[in-house]
Design a protein around this motif. Sequence first.
Motif, PDB file in Angstrom:
ATOM      1  N   GLY A  94       0.813  -1.208   0.000  1.00 39.92           N
ATOM      2  CA  GLY A  94       0.000   0.000   0.000  1.00 39.92           C
ATOM      3  C   GLY A  94       0.846   1.256   0.000  1.00 39.92           C
ATOM      4  N   GLY A  95       1.961   1.214   0.726  1.00 34.97           N
ATOM      5  CA  GLY A  95       2.861   2.365   0.757  1.00 34.97           C
ATOM      6  C   GLY A  95       3.474   2.646  -0.598  1.00 34.97           C
ATOM      7  N   GLU A  96       3.833   1.589  -1.325  1.00 33.15           N
ATOM      8  CA  GLU A  96       4.396   1.772  -2.665  1.00 33.15           C
ATOM      9  C   GLU A  96       3.365   2.369  -3.607  1.00 33.15           C
ATOM     10  OE1 GLU A  96       6.973   1.968  -5.771  1.00 33.15           O
ATOM     11  OE2 GLU A  96       7.466   1.526  -3.677  1.00 33.15           O
ATOM     12  N   VAL A  97       2.119   1.899  -3.515  1.00 33.39           N
ATOM     13  CA  VAL A  97       1.053   2.458  -4.355  1.00 33.39           C
ATOM     14  C   VAL A  97       0.845   3.929  -4.019  1.00 33.39           C
ATOM     15  CG1 VAL A  97      -1.389   2.331  -4.955  1.00 33.39           C
ATOM     16  CG2 VAL A  97      -0.075   0.224  -4.625  1.00 33.39           C
ATOM     17  N   ALA A  98       0.862   4.260  -2.737  1.00 32.07           N
ATOM     18  CA  ALA A  98       0.690   5.660  -2.322  1.00 32.07           C
ATOM     19  C   ALA A  98       1.793   6.538  -2.903  1.00 32.07           C
ATOM     20  CB  ALA A  98       0.673   5.760  -0.802  1.00 32.07           C
ATOM     21  N   ARG A  99       3.027   6.053  -2.864  1.00 31.69           N
ATOM     22  CA  ARG A  99       4.149   6.833  -3.410  1.00 31.69           C
ATOM     23  C   ARG A  99       3.982   7.033  -4.914  1.00 31.69           C
ATOM     24  NH1 ARG A  99       6.773   3.958   0.682  1.00 31.69           N
ATOM     25  NH2 ARG A  99       7.178   2.147  -0.645  1.00 31.69           N
ATOM     26  N   GLN A 100       3.563   5.985  -5.613  1.00 34.77           N
ATOM     27  CA  GLN A 100       3.448   6.104  -7.068  1.00 34.77           C
ATOM     28  C   GLN A 100       2.277   6.997  -7.473  1.00 34.77           C
ATOM     29  OE1 GLN A 100       4.178   2.854  -9.635  1.00 34.77           O
ATOM     30  NE2 GLN A 100       5.472   1.747  -8.219  1.00 34.77           N
ATOM     31  N   LEU A 101       1.167   6.918  -6.761  1.00 32.43           N
ATOM     32  CA  LEU A 101       0.047   7.814  -7.058  1.00 32.43           C
ATOM     33  C   LEU A 101       0.440   9.268  -6.800  1.00 32.43           C
ATOM     34  CD1 LEU A 101      -3.028   5.877  -5.585  1.00 32.43           C
ATOM     35  CD2 LEU A 101      -2.488   6.243  -8.005  1.00 32.43           C
ATOM     36  N   THR A 102       1.147   9.495  -5.696  1.00 32.94           N
ATOM     37  CA  THR A 102       1.586  10.856  -5.370  1.00 32.94           C
ATOM     38  C   THR A 102       2.526  11.385  -6.441  1.00 32.94           C
ATOM     39  OG1 THR A 102       1.347  10.450  -2.989  1.00 32.94           O
ATOM     40  CG2 THR A 102       2.776  12.269  -3.660  1.00 32.94           C
ATOM     41  N   VAL A 147       1.576  -1.692 -11.413  1.00 42.04           N
ATOM     42  CA  VAL A 147       0.377  -2.353 -11.944  1.00 42.04           C
ATOM     43  C   VAL A 147      -0.861  -1.862 -11.210  1.00 42.04           C
ATOM     44  CG1 VAL A 147      -0.828  -4.565 -12.100  1.00 42.04           C
ATOM     45  CG2 VAL A 147       1.561  -4.403 -12.812  1.00 42.04           C
ATOM     46  N   ILE A 148      -0.792  -1.817  -9.886  1.00 44.25           N
ATOM     47  CA  ILE A 148      -1.958  -1.374  -9.111  1.00 44.25           C
ATOM     48  C   ILE A 148      -2.306   0.072  -9.449  1.00 44.25           C
ATOM     49  CG2 ILE A 148      -2.843  -0.927  -6.789  1.00 44.25           C
ATOM     50  CD1 ILE A 148      -1.147  -3.312  -5.831  1.00 44.25           C
ATOM     51  N   ARG A 149      -1.297   0.909  -9.593  1.00 44.57           N
ATOM     52  CA  ARG A 149      -1.553   2.311  -9.963  1.00 44.57           C
ATOM     53  C   ARG A 149      -2.325   2.387 -11.280  1.00 44.57           C
ATOM     54  NH1 ARG A 149       1.037   5.214 -13.509  1.00 44.57           N
ATOM     55  NH2 ARG A 149       2.904   3.895 -13.455  1.00 44.57           N
ATOM     56  N   ARG A 150      -1.935   1.590 -12.259  1.00 46.26           N
ATOM     57  CA  ARG A 150      -2.633   1.607 -13.547  1.00 46.26           C
ATOM     58  C   ARG A 150      -4.065   1.090 -13.398  1.00 46.26           C
ATOM     59  NH1 ARG A 150       0.555   0.688 -19.018  1.00 46.26           N
ATOM     60  NH2 ARG A 150      -1.345   1.811 -19.570  1.00 46.26           N
ATOM     61  N   PRO A 207      -9.369   2.673 -17.214  1.00 47.19           N
ATOM     62  CA  PRO A 207     -10.394   1.646 -17.424  1.00 47.19           C
ATOM     63  C   PRO A 207      -9.811   0.412 -18.092  1.00 47.19           C
ATOM     64  CG  PRO A 207     -10.548   3.318 -19.136  1.00 47.19           C
ATOM     65  CD  PRO A 207      -9.486   3.788 -18.181  1.00 47.19           C
ATOM     66  N   GLY A 208     -10.619  -0.657 -18.115  1.00 46.12           N
ATOM     67  CA  GLY A 208     -10.250  -1.853 -18.849  1.00 46.12           C
ATOM     68  C   GLY A 208      -9.708  -2.988 -18.002  1.00 46.12           C
ATOM     69  N   HIS A 209      -9.673  -2.803 -16.680  1.00 43.11           N
ATOM     70  CA  HIS A 209      -9.128  -3.846 -15.799  1.00 43.11           C
ATOM     71  C   HIS A 209     -10.206  -4.506 -14.940  1.00 43.11           C
ATOM     72  CE1 HIS A 209      -5.146  -2.455 -16.919  1.00 43.11           C
ATOM     73  NE2 HIS A 209      -5.527  -1.219 -16.631  1.00 43.11           N
ATOM     74  N   GLU A 210     -11.460  -4.151 -15.186  1.00 39.15           N
ATOM     75  CA  GLU A 210     -12.552  -4.674 -14.374  1.00 39.15           C
ATOM     76  C   GLU A 210     -12.687  -6.185 -14.571  1.00 39.15           C
ATOM     77  OE1 GLU A 210     -13.185  -0.390 -15.239  1.00 39.15           O
ATOM     78  OE2 GLU A 210     -12.777  -2.158 -16.489  1.00 39.15           O
TER      79      GLU A 210
END
Length: 287
Positions: free
Chosen positions: A12-20, A175-178, A183-186
């Motif tokens: 979760g921390g890595e995703v937070a850093r990449q979104l930021t 990957v999670i950030r994308r 769209p397209g990952h549902e």
Amino acid sequence: MILLTGVTGKTGGEVARQLTAAGVPFRALVRNPAKADALQAMHVNLVIGDVADDAVLDRALEGIERALLVMPNGEDQLLLEKRFTRHAARAGVQHLVKLSSLESVPESANPITRTHVASEQYVRESGMAWTMIRPTFFMQTFLGSATGIRERRLIAMPAGAGTIAPTDLRDVGAVIRRVLTEPGHENQSYDLTGPDLLTLAEIAARFSAVLGREIRYVDQPMAEFSTRLAALNLTPWRIAAVCKEFEAIAAGVIDHTTDTIPRLLGRAPISLEQFVRDHLALFRQGP
């Protein structure tokens, strides 16, 4: 708006850093405010409280369209993940992204992977669009062996001749950030691995090549490994579960790689050699 859970942990921390870094706003649900300093420095929209608290969940999920579900492994993990999923569905969340694992198959004897199997099914039946993120053995696990690699020139784990496909957490975060931002990952299940299927002895050889000194792999007896985990103050349940994970590795449960990371990111996964180079200061001693 995106909601992240598990942001004080590794994934979760890595995703937070990449979104930021990408300039994507998000909200984060954090149970322990003492661990949220880095998030506060990033000016993240924080909700402080426990997933077990209805009012906290209602506040965290208000106005949320997409959410990342990451819960720590433990005896209450399935209960908490089901609780979050129910509240997310009621709050109108459109897309729930769950962190699971490649090894989560119905016949697994590991309590962690059994939890993931049950939680995945619950999410699929929730009525929300979903994406399962199913990585395997993180390269970052070797950071916990950095002292042994640096000072004793060895990697000690109870994996026998079993294979793993070491996967860099940074790729998983990308990957999670994308998935959260396009769209397209549902209703997709993404099995994520690194580029190579390797024994621990082969991994030690790759460390040796990058570090310029011999690194040996020692097949550590499970009792010694369990004692080592206990020294980290893990609960007995967690210790038993991690030991089960290594028993499965030794038995050959991780037996393939996937092309999911290059397919989704448009580039090769981070290699083990690159991971070692990126952490030379931890793994190398002296000149």
